[in-house]
Design a protein around this motif. Structure first.
Motif, PDB file in Angstrom:
ATOM      1  N   ASP A 179       0.888  -1.170   0.000  1.00 43.37           N
ATOM      2  CA  ASP A 179       0.000   0.000   0.000  1.00 43.37           C
ATOM      3  C   ASP A 179       0.918   1.209   0.000  1.00 43.37           C
ATOM      4  O   ASP A 179       1.380   1.608   1.060  1.00 43.37           O
ATOM      5  N   GLU A 211      -0.766  10.607   0.662  1.00 41.31           N
ATOM      6  CA  GLU A 211      -2.118  10.018   0.731  1.00 41.31           C
ATOM      7  C   GLU A 211      -2.436   9.581   2.145  1.00 41.31           C
ATOM      8  O   GLU A 211      -3.553   9.748   2.637  1.00 41.31           O
ATOM      9  N   GLU A 212      -1.432   9.008   2.814  1.00 39.47           N
ATOM     10  CA  GLU A 212      -1.675   8.394   4.127  1.00 39.47           C
ATOM     11  C   GLU A 212      -1.999   9.415   5.216  1.00 39.47           C
ATOM     12  O   GLU A 212      -2.443   9.050   6.291  1.00 39.47           O
ATOM     13  N   HIS A 321      -0.725  -1.657   6.567  1.00 34.28           N
ATOM     14  CA  HIS A 321      -0.292  -0.779   7.664  1.00 34.28           C
ATOM     15  C   HIS A 321       0.447  -1.539   8.767  1.00 34.28           C
ATOM     16  O   HIS A 321       0.305  -1.251   9.957  1.00 34.28           O
TER      17      HIS A 321
HETATM   18 ZN   LIG Z   1      -2.723   3.008   3.433  1.00 31.52          ZN
END
Ligand SMILES: [Zn+2]
Length: 359
Positions: A179, A211-212, A321
């Motif tokens: 991710d 993005e995170e 994550h």
């Molecule tokens: Zn993520």
């Protein structure tokens, strides 16, 4: 052609939100004939040589960053206080190995400390530690040593320390940051697969930063590219471990995930229809997801200007994550194939169905 080597290099690259430089370097190394531009948010744009401003544009999105930490203070014992960049749970980071960037750009190994069982209070044993209590230990014994001999300062990014591995026997990849490095690889491979095609649309890559921490980079990429359509690629959380098979929406090894809904967007039905048809015609398995929570860059991109039909494709990745993820290279290849064939299937009737003028 798709190559696991690209994913290996992207997965191993360091890319805390706001510090995506190493990932950008890997993309540049593999960009081939694509023209690349970086903006001041560290978003990276990839344009094909045959870009034609008179055609509508499909933007291929993926995010460059990964969940990480940042040094918030250095205590007198030489331990580093940390803030999250993206969402972690304490039990996934305690006693794990990380890398801290020093002022010379080198990465220093550190352990996120954990209390040995000997020192746990009954409450801690029952309810666990708090994220705020966790610190990174680089093996120093004073603040001065951290700053002078290790060259580590407040504001330094911290990323998981994991080396990519590939099991050829079952096509399973093990590594960090799937991710969304799987998404970054998919953008590059899709662009390259379509480079020589004569299409009624431009296909442009936009690899977003941050993005995170709240879909920040994609807000800017959508403004800049101003796409007519978009495809968002994600290394989507697999639910193999968390859900019974009947409720699974992203099983590893069962093909790309097509996302119908999450907390950031509701999918465009016309895109979904096209993808379902391509999936049947080309025998590409897909999995359908209706997510209660979660979100992707689609949450920002579909609201750009007058609205953008967005398709979200995910490669199922186990243990999102955390440090160590599993994903199937076959799922990855099918995801790229689904994107390539869907874009090739775009014709005038697809393009003209979105905006309607009534008499
Ligand atoms: Zn993520």
């Amino acid at each position: 052609m798709t190559d696991v080597k690209l994913i290996e290099e992207l997965s191993n690259a360091y890319g805390a939100p706001g510090f995506e430089d190493d990932v950008i370097d890997v993309v540049i190394k593999h960009k081939g004939n694509l023209k690349a531009t970086r903006d001041n948010l560290k978003n990276l744009y990839l344009y094909p040589e045959n870009y034609d401003a008179s055609k509508p544009t499909i933007m291929l999105d993926a995010h460059l960053d990964e969940v990480a930490f940042i040094v918030s203070y250095i205590d007198s014992n030489g331990l580093l206080g940390i803030e999250m960049l993206g969402r972690w749970e304490w039990y996934n980071v305690s006693a794990h190995l990380f890398k801290v960037r020093n002022k010379d750009g080198e990465y220093v190994k550190g352990i996120i400390g954990s209390k040995p069982p000997h020192f746990l209070t009954p409450d801690e044993r029952e309810n666990g530690l708090k994220m705020a209590d966790l610190k990174v230990d680089v093996g120093a014994t004073s603040r001065e040593e951290v700053m002078e001999s290790f060259g580590i300062e407040v504001g330094a990014p911290i990323v998981p320390c994991v080396e990519f591995e590939y099991n050829e026997t079952n096509s399973t990849m093990l590594g960090k940051a799937f991710d969304n490095r799987l998404g970054c690889a998919a953008v590059i491979d899709t662009l390259k697969a379509l480079e020589k095609e004569d299409l009624p649309v431009n296909v442009v890559g936009a690899l977003a930063s941050q993005e995170e921490v709240g879909l920040r980079g994609a807000t800017v990429t959508a403004h800049r590219v101003d796409p007519t359509f978009a495809i968002v690629f994600e290394g989507t959380p697999s639910d193999d471990y968390a859900k019974p098979v009947e409720q699974s929406q992203a099983r590893m090894g069962y093909g790309p995930q097509v996302r119908h809904k999450d907390s950031s967007y509701i999918a465009n039905e016309d895109w979904i229809k096209l993808v379902k048809k391509v999936s049947t015609d080309k025998a590409i398995p897909i999995q359908h997801a209706v997510r209660e929570g979660g979100g992707t860059n689609a949450g920002r991109i579909h609201l750009n200007k007058t609205g953008v039909p967005v398709l979200v494709l995910g490669v199922p990745s186990r243990y999102a994550h955390t440090h160590h993820l599993f994903a199937s290279f076959k799922d990855y290849e099918q995801t790229v194939k689904l994107a390539v064939e869907s874009i090739k299937a775009i014709d005038d009737s697809f393009l003209n169905q979105f905006e309607v003028e009534y008499d």
